[in-house]
Design an enzyme around this catalytic site. Sequence first.
Site, short mmCIF file in Angstrom:
data_model
loop_
_atom_site.label_atom_id
_atom_site.label_comp_id
_atom_site.label_asym_id
_atom_site.label_seq_id
_atom_site.Cartn_x
_atom_site.Cartn_y
_atom_site.Cartn_z
N TYR A 1 -22.84 -45.55 -33.30
CA TYR A 1 -21.63 -45.71 -34.10
C TYR A 1 -22.35 -45.62 -35.39
CZ TYR A 1 -18.90 -46.77 -30.04
OH TYR A 1 -18.24 -46.80 -28.86
N HIS B 1 -14.76 -43.30 -32.47
CA HIS B 1 -15.62 -42.59 -31.52
C HIS B 1 -17.06 -42.69 -31.71
CE1 HIS B 1 -12.31 -41.38 -28.97
NE2 HIS B 1 -11.59 -41.10 -30.02
N LYS C 1 -20.06 -35.35 -28.64
CA LYS C 1 -21.20 -36.29 -29.10
C LYS C 1 -22.37 -35.24 -29.38
CE LYS C 1 -19.44 -40.26 -26.79
NZ LYS C 1 -18.43 -40.60 -27.65
#
Length: 349
Positions: free
Chosen positions: A283, A294, A325
């Site tokens: 993060y 997210h 991601k």
Amino acid sequence: MDGRLRDDEVVVGGDARQRYYDSSGYGRPLEANSVALSRVEAAYLLFKGDLDGVDGMGFREFLADAGDEIATRFLVYADLRDRGFYLSPAREGWVDAPRSNADFVVYPRGKGPWDDSVLYRVRVVGERADVPADRLGDVVLAVVDEESEITYLETDRADLRGSSATDLPAGVPADLLDDRVLVWDPPEELHHRGFYGQPLDDRDRDRDRALQLSLVEAAYLADEGVLSLGGRTDDPETETVREHGREVEGERFDRRLRVYRALRERGMVPKTGFKFGSDFRTYADVESVEELGHSECLVRVLPTDHIFSPRDLALDVRLAHGVRKRMIFALVGPNEEITDWISVGRLTP
């Protein structure tokens, strides 16, 4: 027009420069309007019928004569040409500053070998090839599978940065239990602001009675003097966490701890990536766990001398893409030195 083999090139005379190089970016110019074609360029021109023969050989004979190594490179060359790109062999005489980890230099659409602009440097591999991790970072892998389908994987060097930082307390009581550390009456800075650990009972929103830390989190916090393990904050007690981590994970623990520290120092918050088959998820901007977004990246920690298979790379990239991601590989060398951060993603040329 016909060509003749000369060393590892195919030389074509007549008005070959105008016909092949000037109009379509094939080969490299020679004297008297001749050009030298690489074997893969000549194979493509034979396949398209734009070259009649090479020393009397047609496409089939020429491909067989060139040896096995040309087959996968021909498939990638043909695919990129058919997509509208000009490209050159990435070797001395064809391009400036050729690199050993690339087979082709691909130019932007509308550009060619006479321009300075480069869009991709492409390395061609079969699906069963070995791919050294330390040769990635500035190249596109064109992976040719057993059915001749091509998957393009773009590899770059990543610069992970975030703004997640918080002042840490000192001397917080904690106990080492099995493969985790429990913090009793944790201060708010640890979990709610720094996103360290996981509450033992996350149903109690008013107060964290205990906080569970992973061994890598605990080793990092112990190094920073945050934890008082068994009432001690000195180095021998800190080393106890490291030693236990090595017992649980082997030498992998030290690599993961080094990367964890680097990510924290860069303002990132690393958390376990187990559910995604990686070491960490990260993060970039955490102000509090109540406003947590997210995670952006998945990070796998590997030794610098790691050898990938294209299949493993494709699996990691597919999974990361599926959960929105970015896939990052942190390479750690001897003496816990991080030698590179490699980002790998799918590419559609």
